[in-house]
Design a protein around this motif. Structure first.
Motif, short mmCIF file in Angstrom:
data_model
loop_
_atom_site.label_atom_id
_atom_site.label_comp_id
_atom_site.label_asym_id
_atom_site.label_seq_id
_atom_site.Cartn_x
_atom_site.Cartn_y
_atom_site.Cartn_z
N ASN A 172 -19.61 3.67 7.93
CA ASN A 172 -19.35 4.07 9.51
C ASN A 172 -17.67 3.20 9.75
OD1 ASN A 172 -19.42 5.36 11.82
ND2 ASN A 172 -20.40 3.82 13.01
N PHE A 173 -17.23 3.49 8.98
CA PHE A 173 -15.94 2.82 8.99
C PHE A 173 -14.79 3.83 9.53
CE2 PHE A 173 -11.76 0.77 7.52
CZ PHE A 173 -12.06 -0.56 8.06
N PHE A 174 -14.66 5.05 9.01
CA PHE A 174 -13.46 5.97 9.15
C PHE A 174 -14.03 6.96 10.25
CE2 PHE A 174 -12.95 4.64 4.82
CZ PHE A 174 -11.66 4.36 5.00
N PRO A 175 -12.85 7.50 11.02
CA PRO A 175 -13.11 8.24 11.88
C PRO A 175 -13.79 9.74 11.29
CG PRO A 175 -10.93 7.59 12.32
CD PRO A 175 -11.67 7.03 11.11
N PHE A 181 -5.02 1.62 6.52
CA PHE A 181 -5.82 2.72 5.82
C PHE A 181 -5.36 4.28 5.79
CE2 PHE A 181 -8.63 -0.83 6.63
CZ PHE A 181 -9.35 -1.01 5.45
N LEU A 182 -4.50 4.48 6.58
CA LEU A 182 -3.81 5.81 6.44
C LEU A 182 -2.77 5.73 5.18
CD1 LEU A 182 -2.45 6.46 10.16
CD2 LEU A 182 -4.09 7.83 8.88
N CYS A 183 -2.71 4.81 4.63
CA CYS A 183 -2.09 4.53 3.28
C CYS A 183 -2.89 4.93 2.10
CB CYS A 183 -1.33 3.24 2.95
SG CYS A 183 -0.05 2.72 4.24
N LEU A 203 0.83 -1.21 -0.06
CA LEU A 203 -0.01 -0.02 -0.07
C LEU A 203 0.83 1.28 -0.16
CD1 LEU A 203 -2.63 -1.00 2.50
CD2 LEU A 203 -2.98 -0.71 0.04
N LYS A 204 2.07 1.15 0.46
CA LYS A 204 2.92 2.51 0.65
C LYS A 204 3.66 2.53 -0.70
CE LYS A 204 5.25 1.30 4.37
NZ LYS A 204 6.24 1.52 5.47
N SER A 205 3.57 1.58 -1.53
CA SER A 205 4.54 1.76 -2.84
C SER A 205 3.88 2.52 -3.77
CB SER A 205 4.86 0.39 -3.48
OG SER A 205 5.41 0.14 -4.50
N PRO A 206 4.76 3.42 -4.30
CA PRO A 206 4.49 4.26 -5.50
C PRO A 206 4.07 3.53 -6.64
CG PRO A 206 6.64 4.50 -5.11
CD PRO A 206 6.29 3.61 -4.03
N LEU A 225 -9.43 0.71 -4.79
CA LEU A 225 -8.45 -0.06 -3.86
C LEU A 225 -9.27 0.03 -2.59
CD1 LEU A 225 -5.68 -0.55 -2.95
CD2 LEU A 225 -5.27 1.66 -2.96
N LEU A 226 -10.07 0.80 -2.09
CA LEU A 226 -10.79 0.83 -0.77
C LEU A 226 -11.62 -0.20 -0.90
CD1 LEU A 226 -11.73 2.13 1.87
CD2 LEU A 226 -13.12 3.46 0.38
N LYS A 227 -12.28 -0.65 -1.72
CA LYS A 227 -13.20 -1.87 -1.72
C LYS A 227 -12.34 -3.20 -1.60
CE LYS A 227 -16.31 -2.08 -4.96
NZ LYS A 227 -17.23 -2.13 -6.34
N THR A 228 -11.25 -3.01 -2.16
CA THR A 228 -10.29 -4.35 -1.83
C THR A 228 -10.02 -4.58 -0.49
OG1 THR A 228 -9.48 -4.22 -4.25
CG2 THR A 228 -8.24 -5.18 -2.61
#
Length: 506
Positions: free
Chosen positions: A345-348, A324-326, A260-263, A273-276
């Motif tokens: 209701n997943f994220f702050p 999820f911060l990535c 997830l961190k890779s460019p 990507l979020l759905k995955t």
């Protein structure tokens, strides 16, 4: 007098050429230190390692002897020299093959020391007996018995037998179902040639069903080539391939975090990507489910938690925050996708408010993304997966009222080109859908910082093609409406093409 005797026991001088050189008085380090250094270099042995571990010198010298005298020759006698007791079996081995394994060679030398007063003399006699000139003479030496205890659960009897068979011939086929056990066996035997063969097989057979076990094996045996190959493969295939199969559940969290961190990560869009990622979390928590759930099932699951606290703020979600911060939630711009973010209701709330605020600012300022600076870590990403059957493939994307068509063209069997082009909202195939769900910008020009990247796998190695990071004003007419064209030559299929861009302040 006592001090003098102790000094002589430790070090002696001998005349070597026109100089005096220090040497060690005992085997195996006969000769002066300079000649030792030169000998180790010729044998490809680390000098300091050999001083700490003299057996390395013995083994390398013996390997060199067998290599020179038995190259491309059959085993000189059907009579085995050594019996190896391991895994409840007795394996018959011959010296020329046994010494390809450093572990077995060390066990052999250890047993030789225990069985004779003069181990070096005994070893020299055994080697003379093995000489091709002595092939017709019957060896009177007794069979030596050595034992090896293995605690690695990956090593099976079939895999260990395959590893021992490879001591005799390198043409033994390594089956996919046995490759992990053979790799583990090669690691224990310190049989470097076989270990590398296993790594090569694993790299070429990466797929959703093998990625987890191969990656964990690479970590376990500290094989960077294998772990890197797993990371690069998953960077391309997490969304389009693994994310569509139940094997997604097996992906380790640490591997997922690296990817997830890779460019270089490939995705069709930020929302895809979020759905995955939501599906991965769902499968971790619902381990009894063996069939792929629908997107609606996943959404309903997260919605079922009490609304007083979002999922990532719960104890069960705290450890998942780094993943999820990535994600680049600011790259999710469709109205219906943003509604999903709030629905589950997943994220702050603070995360969602920041995304909403950034969108409002961008819409009020002609699309400017003031908060985005780094193209590698913050750009909005879209992707094309160019397959064998494609000759022309394009997709329309929209961000803050600006519409672009990302396109791939196949010119011949190995020649391709990729580019993006700004289009008018009136030129869209279904303009009424745009008017209903998306804003439309009437600005004549839009400053864009972008990069186009294409990657393909060829013979187990990834080819990467990319433009520079380009700053360009996109108008609505040619030539300003078209980006730089990325032209590539490759035999790899499929081709993973990523379009990454931000709208700098203009």
């Amino acid at each position: 007098s006592l001090i003098t005797k102790q000094h002589k026991a430790r070090l002696e001088r001998r005349i070597a050429g026109s100089t005096n050189r220090w040497r060690f008085p005992k085997q195996p380090f006969t000769g002066d230190l300079l000649s030792l250094s030169q000998m180790f270099k010729a044998l490809n042995i680390d000098f300091e390692e050999a001083l700490r571990n003299p057996d390395r010198l013995y083994i390398s010298q013996i390997q060199k002897f067998f290599c020179e005298n038995f190259k491309n020759k059959d085993i000189q006698s059907a009579e085995a020299d050594v019996i190896l007791e391991c895994l409840g079996f007795k394996w018959e081995l011959h010296q020329p093959q046994l010494f390809q394994s450093e572990t077995l060679a060390k066990l052999y030398l250890k047993a030789l020391r225990q069985g004779t007063t003069y181990p070096l003399r005994e070893l020299e006699e055994l080697l003379r007996a093995q000489s091709p000139k002595k092939t017709k003479e019957k060896s009177s030496a007794k069979r030596m018995i050595i034992s090896l205890k293995i605690n690695d659960p990956l090593v099976t009897k079939v895999a260990f037998a395959t590893a021992l068979k490879n001591l005799y011939t390198s043409e033994v086929e390594i089956n996919l179902e046995d490759v992990l056990g053979v790799l583990a066996s090669a690691h224990i035997l310190q049989f470097s040639g076989l270990f590398q063969r296993c790594v090569d097989v694993m790299i070429t057979r990466l797929m959703p069903s093998t990625i987890k076990n191969f990656y964990e094996a690479g970590c376990k045996y500290k094989e960077e080539q294998l772990t890197t190959a797993c990371e690069k493969w998953l960077e391309m295939n997490l969304v389009p391939l693994v994310g569509m199969q139940i094997h997604l559940r097996k992906i380790p969290q640490d591997l997922l975090h690296k990817v997830l961190k890779s460019p270089r990560l490939f995705t069709f869009s930020e929302f895809r990507l979020l759905k995955t990622m939501l599906l991965w979390v769902f499968l971790q928590l619902n381990y009894k489910i063996q069939a792929m759930p629908t997107h609606e099932t996943v959404m309903t699951f997260f919605k079922s938690f009490p609304e007083n606290c979002c999922f990532l703020d719960r104890d069960i979600g705290q450890s998942l925050r780094p993943l999820f911060l990535c994600l680049r939630l600011h790259g999710i711009t469709k109205g219906k996708d943003l509604e999903v973010l709030r629905y589950i209701n997943f994220f702050p709330e603070s995360w969602l408010n920041r995304v909403t605020a950034n969108h409002y600012y961008a819409l009020e300022n002609g699309g400017d993304m003031d908060q985005l600076k780094d193209l590698n870590t913050q750009a909005v990403r879209f992707g094309l997966l160019f397959n064998q059957e494609n000759t022309t493939y394009s997709k329309t994307i929209a961000v803050y009222g600006f519409f672009f068509k990302i396109t791939g063209l196949k010119h011949d069997t190995t020649s391709y080109s990729f580019y993006m082009q700004r289009i008018k909202h009136t030129d869209l195939e279904s303009p009424f859908v745009v008017y209903e769900h998306k804003p439309v910008s009437l600005r004549a020009a839009r400053l864009v910082k972008y990069e186009i990247r294409a990657q393909a796998l060829v013979d187990g190695k990834w080819q990467e093609f990319r433009t520079n990071q380009i700053m360009q004003k996109f108008g609505l007419t040619k030539p300003s409406c078209k980006s730089h064209i990325l032209k590539i030559q490759t035999v790899g299929i499929p081709i993973y093409v990523s379009f990454a861009f931000i709208f700098p302040p203009s």
